[in-house]
Scaffold this motif. Sequence first.
Motif, short mmCIF file in Angstrom:
data_model
loop_
_atom_site.label_atom_id
_atom_site.label_comp_id
_atom_site.label_asym_id
_atom_site.label_seq_id
_atom_site.Cartn_x
_atom_site.Cartn_y
_atom_site.Cartn_z
N UNK A 111 27.97 -74.47 48.53
CA UNK A 111 27.39 -73.22 49.02
C UNK A 111 26.03 -72.97 48.38
N UNK A 112 25.93 -73.24 47.08
CA UNK A 112 24.65 -73.05 46.39
C UNK A 112 23.61 -74.02 46.93
N UNK A 113 24.00 -75.25 47.18
CA UNK A 113 23.03 -76.24 47.65
C UNK A 113 22.52 -75.92 49.05
N UNK A 143 23.64 -71.99 36.71
CA UNK A 143 23.02 -71.51 37.94
C UNK A 143 23.32 -70.02 38.09
N UNK A 144 22.32 -69.27 38.51
CA UNK A 144 22.49 -67.84 38.79
C UNK A 144 22.09 -67.61 40.25
N UNK A 145 22.96 -66.94 41.00
CA UNK A 145 22.60 -66.48 42.34
C UNK A 145 22.17 -65.03 42.21
N UNK A 186 24.70 -69.68 53.49
CA UNK A 186 25.47 -70.20 52.36
C UNK A 186 26.97 -70.14 52.60
N UNK A 187 27.40 -69.26 53.51
CA UNK A 187 28.83 -69.07 53.73
C UNK A 187 29.48 -68.18 52.70
N UNK A 188 28.66 -67.50 51.89
CA UNK A 188 29.18 -66.61 50.85
C UNK A 188 29.29 -65.19 51.37
#
Length: 227
Positions: free
Chosen positions: A82-84, A23-25, A114-116
């Motif tokens: 977070x990703x989901x 996975x890439x953000x 996302x909370x990131x």
Amino acid sequence: MHGTLDPAAVQIDPAILYFGTPVVLIGSTNDDGSHNLAPMSSAWWVGWRCMLGLAGNSKTTENLIRSGECVLNLPSADLVAAVDRLARTTGSNPVPTGKLHRGYRHEKDKFDISGLTASASETVGAPRVAECPVQMEAKVAYVHEMAQDDAVWRGNLIAIEVRITRVHAHADIMMSGTSNRIDPDKWRPLIMSFQEFYGLTPQRLQRSELGQIQEGMYRPPGWQPAP
């Protein structure tokens, strides 16, 4: 026809070919200067170059082509929740018809939902994700419109080649006694396989929001596999 038939193999026509990639953000900059963050997993690397496969009508694609830069943040398996939370969200407003059909909604602040944490980059204006163990700043090198020979897919798929300009890695995934090598025994990337989340283990990590979309919905109306 050459060779012998394999009795164990059957011919299939899956709607997607998502056999499992990290996975890439993708961090990018919107036209108003705000941050965008989008998960994807159609990416592969050769040297310090990366090829990104993106939807032609996505906000991320628009941002990369306009600004010429991005950050490729690689989340570890423990960031799966977070990703989901970013699944079925888009920075595009209005939501493109295809994504609306699959249950997407517009979200302006992707970092908030996302909370990131957004972190400043050094060579580009796009944001890094502080929690991601690997963060790669990148600039767009080439843009290729895919599937020009397919009347249904034409204009819908874009392949963007980027060149990496700076790589950041968390100290706890580095190989002991080295300054530039990531230790594969310490690096635990988040993997997406057929819309489900996995780590480097056989067990699925958790329920995936994208996994709730019927796979056939990724097949455009009227599309048939090439003969």
